[in-house]
Scaffold this motif. Structure first.
Motif, PDB file in Angstrom:
ATOM      1  N   VAL A  83       0.911  -1.162   0.146  1.00 31.76           N
ATOM      2  CA  VAL A  83       0.043  -0.060  -0.094  1.00 31.76           C
ATOM      3  C   VAL A  83       0.720   1.272  -0.039  1.00 31.76           C
ATOM      4  O   VAL A  83       1.792   1.299   0.571  1.00 31.76           O
ATOM      5  CB  VAL A  83      -1.110   0.019   1.334  1.00 31.76           C
ATOM      6  CG1 VAL A  83      -1.993   1.145   1.100  1.00 31.76           C
ATOM      7  CG2 VAL A  83      -1.729  -1.348   1.248  1.00 31.76           C
ATOM      8  N   ASP A  84       0.419   2.376  -0.893  1.00 34.13           N
ATOM      9  CA  ASP A  84       1.302   3.554  -0.903  1.00 34.13           C
ATOM     10  C   ASP A  84       1.184   4.363   0.636  1.00 34.13           C
ATOM     11  O   ASP A  84       0.601   5.527   0.476  1.00 34.13           O
ATOM     12  CB  ASP A  84       1.050   4.266  -1.963  1.00 34.13           C
ATOM     13  CG  ASP A  84       1.323   3.639  -3.295  1.00 34.13           C
ATOM     14  OD1 ASP A  84       2.113   2.663  -3.155  1.00 34.13           O
ATOM     15  OD2 ASP A  84       0.728   4.075  -4.258  1.00 34.13           O
ATOM     16  N   VAL A  85       1.637   3.656   1.504  1.00 30.95           N
ATOM     17  CA  VAL A  85       1.572   4.316   2.934  1.00 30.95           C
ATOM     18  C   VAL A  85       2.294   5.738   2.897  1.00 30.95           C
ATOM     19  O   VAL A  85       2.060   6.635   3.794  1.00 30.95           O
ATOM     20  CB  VAL A  85       1.900   3.526   4.070  1.00 30.95           C
ATOM     21  CG1 VAL A  85       1.753   4.191   5.423  1.00 30.95           C
ATOM     22  CG2 VAL A  85       0.958   2.400   4.111  1.00 30.95           C
ATOM     23  N   TYR A  86       3.458   5.743   2.056  1.00 37.86           N
ATOM     24  CA  TYR A  86       4.229   6.860   2.116  1.00 37.86           C
ATOM     25  C   TYR A  86       3.309   8.321   1.783  1.00 37.86           C
ATOM     26  O   TYR A  86       3.832   9.352   2.106  1.00 37.86           O
ATOM     27  CB  TYR A  86       5.521   6.786   1.208  1.00 37.86           C
ATOM     28  CG  TYR A  86       5.093   6.693  -0.489  1.00 37.86           C
ATOM     29  CD1 TYR A  86       4.961   8.070  -0.989  1.00 37.86           C
ATOM     30  CD2 TYR A  86       4.687   5.644  -1.250  1.00 37.86           C
ATOM     31  CE1 TYR A  86       4.618   7.891  -2.434  1.00 37.86           C
ATOM     32  CE2 TYR A  86       4.590   5.670  -2.279  1.00 37.86           C
ATOM     33  CZ  TYR A  86       4.175   6.836  -3.059  1.00 37.86           C
ATOM     34  OH  TYR A  86       4.047   6.857  -4.181  1.00 37.86           O
ATOM     35  N   LEU A  87       2.143   8.268   1.249  1.00 38.57           N
ATOM     36  CA  LEU A  87       1.319   9.097   0.753  1.00 38.57           C
ATOM     37  C   LEU A  87       1.109  10.044   2.179  1.00 38.57           C
ATOM     38  O   LEU A  87       0.999  11.061   2.233  1.00 38.57           O
ATOM     39  CB  LEU A  87       0.153   8.745   0.083  1.00 38.57           C
ATOM     40  CG  LEU A  87       0.506   8.333  -1.431  1.00 38.57           C
ATOM     41  CD1 LEU A  87      -0.740   7.869  -2.077  1.00 38.57           C
ATOM     42  CD2 LEU A  87       1.024   9.373  -2.280  1.00 38.57           C
ATOM     43  N   ILE A  88       0.972   8.855   3.307  1.00 39.44           N
ATOM     44  CA  ILE A  88       0.354   9.626   4.535  1.00 39.44           C
ATOM     45  C   ILE A  88       1.525  10.514   4.898  1.00 39.44           C
ATOM     46  O   ILE A  88       1.368  11.451   5.460  1.00 39.44           O
ATOM     47  CB  ILE A  88       0.114   8.423   5.541  1.00 39.44           C
ATOM     48  CG1 ILE A  88      -0.985   7.767   5.076  1.00 39.44           C
ATOM     49  CG2 ILE A  88       0.029   9.201   6.703  1.00 39.44           C
ATOM     50  CD1 ILE A  88      -1.800   6.543   5.922  1.00 39.44           C
ATOM     51  N   VAL A  89       2.827  10.056   4.941  1.00 43.02           N
ATOM     52  CA  VAL A  89       3.877  10.596   5.287  1.00 43.02           C
ATOM     53  C   VAL A  89       3.969  12.006   4.635  1.00 43.02           C
ATOM     54  O   VAL A  89       4.176  13.133   5.266  1.00 43.02           O
ATOM     55  CB  VAL A  89       5.189  10.013   5.096  1.00 43.02           C
ATOM     56  CG1 VAL A  89       6.324  10.715   5.340  1.00 43.02           C
ATOM     57  CG2 VAL A  89       5.060   8.632   5.752  1.00 43.02           C
ATOM     58  N   LEU A  90       3.749  12.023   3.144  1.00 42.71           N
ATOM     59  CA  LEU A  90       4.097  13.066   2.285  1.00 42.71           C
ATOM     60  C   LEU A  90       2.685  14.148   2.872  1.00 42.71           C
ATOM     61  O   LEU A  90       3.095  15.479   3.138  1.00 42.71           O
ATOM     62  CB  LEU A  90       3.508  12.862   0.957  1.00 42.71           C
ATOM     63  CG  LEU A  90       4.762  12.252   0.308  1.00 42.71           C
ATOM     64  CD1 LEU A  90       4.406  12.012  -1.096  1.00 42.71           C
ATOM     65  CD2 LEU A  90       6.148  12.431   0.458  1.00 42.71           C
ATOM     66  N   ILE A  91       1.605  13.489   3.220  1.00 39.03           N
ATOM     67  CA  ILE A  91       0.619  14.501   3.594  1.00 39.03           C
ATOM     68  C   ILE A  91       0.788  15.288   5.007  1.00 39.03           C
ATOM     69  O   ILE A  91       0.556  16.319   5.207  1.00 39.03           O
ATOM     70  CB  ILE A  91      -0.886  13.707   3.673  1.00 39.03           C
ATOM     71  CG1 ILE A  91      -1.201  13.431   2.225  1.00 39.03           C
ATOM     72  CG2 ILE A  91      -1.992  14.507   4.301  1.00 39.03           C
ATOM     73  CD1 ILE A  91      -2.249  12.463   1.868  1.00 39.03           C
ATOM     74  N   VAL A  92       1.141  14.350   5.923  1.00 37.11           N
ATOM     75  CA  VAL A  92       1.296  14.843   7.190  1.00 37.11           C
ATOM     76  C   VAL A  92       2.373  15.764   7.065  1.00 37.11           C
ATOM     77  O   VAL A  92       2.340  17.120   7.855  1.00 37.11           O
ATOM     78  CB  VAL A  92       1.711  13.800   8.277  1.00 37.11           C
ATOM     79  CG1 VAL A  92       2.246  14.244   9.646  1.00 37.11           C
ATOM     80  CG2 VAL A  92       0.491  12.833   8.379  1.00 37.11           C
ATOM     81  N   PHE A  93       3.629  15.380   6.665  1.00 36.92           N
ATOM     82  CA  PHE A  93       4.576  16.589   6.693  1.00 36.92           C
ATOM     83  C   PHE A  93       4.308  17.531   5.929  1.00 36.92           C
ATOM     84  O   PHE A  93       4.686  18.791   6.034  1.00 36.92           O
ATOM     85  CB  PHE A  93       6.027  15.671   6.126  1.00 36.92           C
ATOM     86  CG  PHE A  93       6.627  14.999   7.306  1.00 36.92           C
ATOM     87  CD1 PHE A  93       6.535  15.346   8.566  1.00 36.92           C
ATOM     88  CD2 PHE A  93       7.183  13.624   6.884  1.00 36.92           C
ATOM     89  CE1 PHE A  93       7.034  14.570   9.660  1.00 36.92           C
ATOM     90  CE2 PHE A  93       7.421  12.767   7.934  1.00 36.92           C
ATOM     91  CZ  PHE A  93       7.585  13.298   8.938  1.00 36.92           C
ATOM     92  N   GLY A  94       3.622  17.649   4.908  1.00 34.13           N
ATOM     93  CA  GLY A  94       3.366  18.522   3.893  1.00 34.13           C
ATOM     94  C   GLY A  94       2.427  19.442   4.786  1.00 34.13           C
ATOM     95  O   GLY A  94       2.686  20.832   4.752  1.00 34.13           O
ATOM     96  N   THR A  95       1.503  19.002   5.271  1.00 35.28           N
ATOM     97  CA  THR A  95       0.423  20.076   6.125  1.00 35.28           C
ATOM     98  C   THR A  95       1.566  20.712   7.188  1.00 35.28           C
ATOM     99  O   THR A  95       1.120  21.853   7.408  1.00 35.28           O
ATOM    100  CB  THR A  95      -0.558  19.119   6.540  1.00 35.28           C
ATOM    101  OG1 THR A  95      -0.980  18.200   5.714  1.00 35.28           O
ATOM    102  CG2 THR A  95      -1.614  19.753   7.371  1.00 35.28           C
ATOM    103  N   ARG A  96       2.163  20.077   7.954  1.00 31.26           N
ATOM    104  CA  ARG A  96       2.770  20.351   8.920  1.00 31.26           C
ATOM    105  C   ARG A  96       3.833  21.651   8.582  1.00 31.26           C
ATOM    106  O   ARG A  96       3.968  22.839   9.189  1.00 31.26           O
ATOM    107  CB  ARG A  96       3.587  19.468   9.745  1.00 31.26           C
ATOM    108  CG  ARG A  96       2.854  18.867  10.950  1.00 31.26           C
ATOM    109  CD  ARG A  96       3.608  17.851  11.597  1.00 31.26           C
ATOM    110  NE  ARG A  96       4.842  17.929  11.821  1.00 31.26           N
ATOM    111  CZ  ARG A  96       5.764  17.073  12.668  1.00 31.26           C
ATOM    112  NH1 ARG A  96       4.885  15.925  13.107  1.00 31.26           N
ATOM    113  NH2 ARG A  96       6.762  17.318  12.732  1.00 31.26           N
ATOM    114  N   MET A  97       4.309  21.190   7.355  1.00 27.99           N
ATOM    115  CA  MET A  97       5.487  22.407   6.741  1.00 27.99           C
ATOM    116  C   MET A  97       4.527  23.903   6.518  1.00 27.99           C
ATOM    117  O   MET A  97       4.925  24.608   6.872  1.00 27.99           O
ATOM    118  CB  MET A  97       5.715  22.080   5.436  1.00 27.99           C
ATOM    119  CG  MET A  97       7.251  21.394   5.768  1.00 27.99           C
ATOM    120  SD  MET A  97       7.643  20.285   4.009  1.00 27.99           S
ATOM    121  CE  MET A  97       7.902  21.687   2.774  1.00 27.99           C
TER     122      MET A  97
END
Lengths: 111, 244
Positions: A83-97
């Motif tokens: 599963v492309d869980v890295y998308l979650i990482v991208l979204i979370v860090f993106g939002t926090r940035m």
């Protein structure tokens, strides 16, 4: 003062990166990407804390490393699960940035 | 002292991050430039296809040249008078039969097309398109009615011509062609047409299947020569054998 050192480090890093002879293999590209994103997020977090006056080196370094390790780990698990869980990482860090940048902007521009 | 250590660590972390970032960007750029294996493969195949097509065209040109040479030689031989009229006319007959020369004369043109509309739900669409067997039936009927030369969509039908479904197109003389099909036949127009249009004949059957058939009688039509080469790998005239 510390920001100056940070910028110096970034400049040195870019220069070294340009001169670096090796390349990152395609398979590892996604891990490096999430790690870089996590690093940028931590950096912005540190900058925010610095502007606020609550910067602590321990917290910064620990956050920096744990963010990166967590991001890579999550991506790896996602690969294992298919599963492309890295998308979650991208979204979370993106939002926090964006959040961090917004706060920085408010503080620095005094709006 | 402590302050300086902090600065140094921050500087190093920033440097490490920027370094990784830069290398990553360069790697992604390079990886995108390097073509995938399948892409390379497709390119290679494309190239060899182009090569083969070129080769094919050159060979065809060569063949044309040879044919012209043969014509020239025949003309010279005729002039010399070393070859009798009878042999020459026999040769002409053989050429017409073999399809190596274009011929003209009265005949019929048969247009066949798939049914324009799709069949009502549930019906097998395969039943409503023209198959190799349909074409072969028409060819057979025309031959029965005395056709002397035949062509399908400009491909001369020879003794060894195949008519075969190849996917959703027909392969005739190894050339792909698709509906609508125009079958031309040279012979007695009346006979040829009635051979097809007789009650219970092929045209009737096709009409029921939804294949449109249109037969036109013509006083003058041309059928092209076969363009490929004719070589025999296995068959050769048997020695002492009979002759017609």
């Amino acid at each position: 003062m510390m920001v100056l050192f940070g910028l110096l480090g970034i400049a040195a890093g870019i220069a070294l990166g340009m001169l670096f002879p090796g390349y990152i293999p395609k398979e590892l590209s996604i891990y490096v990407a999430v790690a870089v994103l996590a690093g940028i997020d931590s950096l912005l977090g540190g900058l925010k804390a610095y502007v606020k006056g609550t910067f602590k080196l321990r917290i910064f370094v620990a956050g920096f490393l744990s963010n990166i390790i967590l991001a890579i780990l999550v991506t790896y698990i996602g690969k294992l699960l298919g599963v492309d869980v890295y998308l979650i990482v991208l979204i979370v860090f993106g939002t926090r940035m964006f959040k961090n940048i917004a706060e920085l902007r408010r503080r620095l521009l005094k709006f | 002292m402590k302050k300086r250590g902090t600065n140094l660590i921050v500087c190093m972390l920033c440097a490490a991050l920027a370094f990784t970032f830069t290398v990553q960007i360069r790697s992604v750029k390079r990886n995108n430039n390097v073509k995938g294996a399948d892409q390379l493969r497709a390119e290679e195949l494309q190239k060899s296809l182009t090569n083969e097509t070129d080769k094919n065209r050159k060979l065809e040109q060569q063949l044309d040249q040879y044919k012209r040479d043969i014509d020239e030689m025949r003309r010279l031989m005729g002039e010399d008078g070393t070859i009798s009229e009878a042999v020459l006319s026999q040769l002409q007959n053989a050429e017409v039969l073999a399809g190596t020369v274009a011929v003209e004369g009265p005949g019929v043109s048969v247009m066949m097309d798939d049914m324009g509309r799709m069949p009502a739900g549930g019906a097998d669409p395969n039943q409503f398109v023209i198959h190799d067997s349909d074409i072969l039936q028409v060819l057979n009927e025309l031959r029965d009615a005395g056709a002397e030369a035949l062509s399908i969509n400009g491909q001369r039908v020879l003794a060894n011509t195949e008519v075969r479904c190849a996917g959703n197109v027909l392969s005739i003389n190894n050339e792909r062609t698709s509906a609508p099909f125009e079958i031309r036949a040279i012979g007695d127009p009346q006979k040829l047409a009635s051979g097809l249009l007789m009650r219970g004949g092929v045209a009737d059957t096709f009409q029921q299947l939804g294949i449109e058939v249109k037969v036109t009688q013509l006083q003058q039509l041309e059928i092209p020569a076969y363009h490929g080469g004719l070589g025999f790998e296995y068959a050769k005239p048997s020695e002492g054998g009979g002759r017609s």
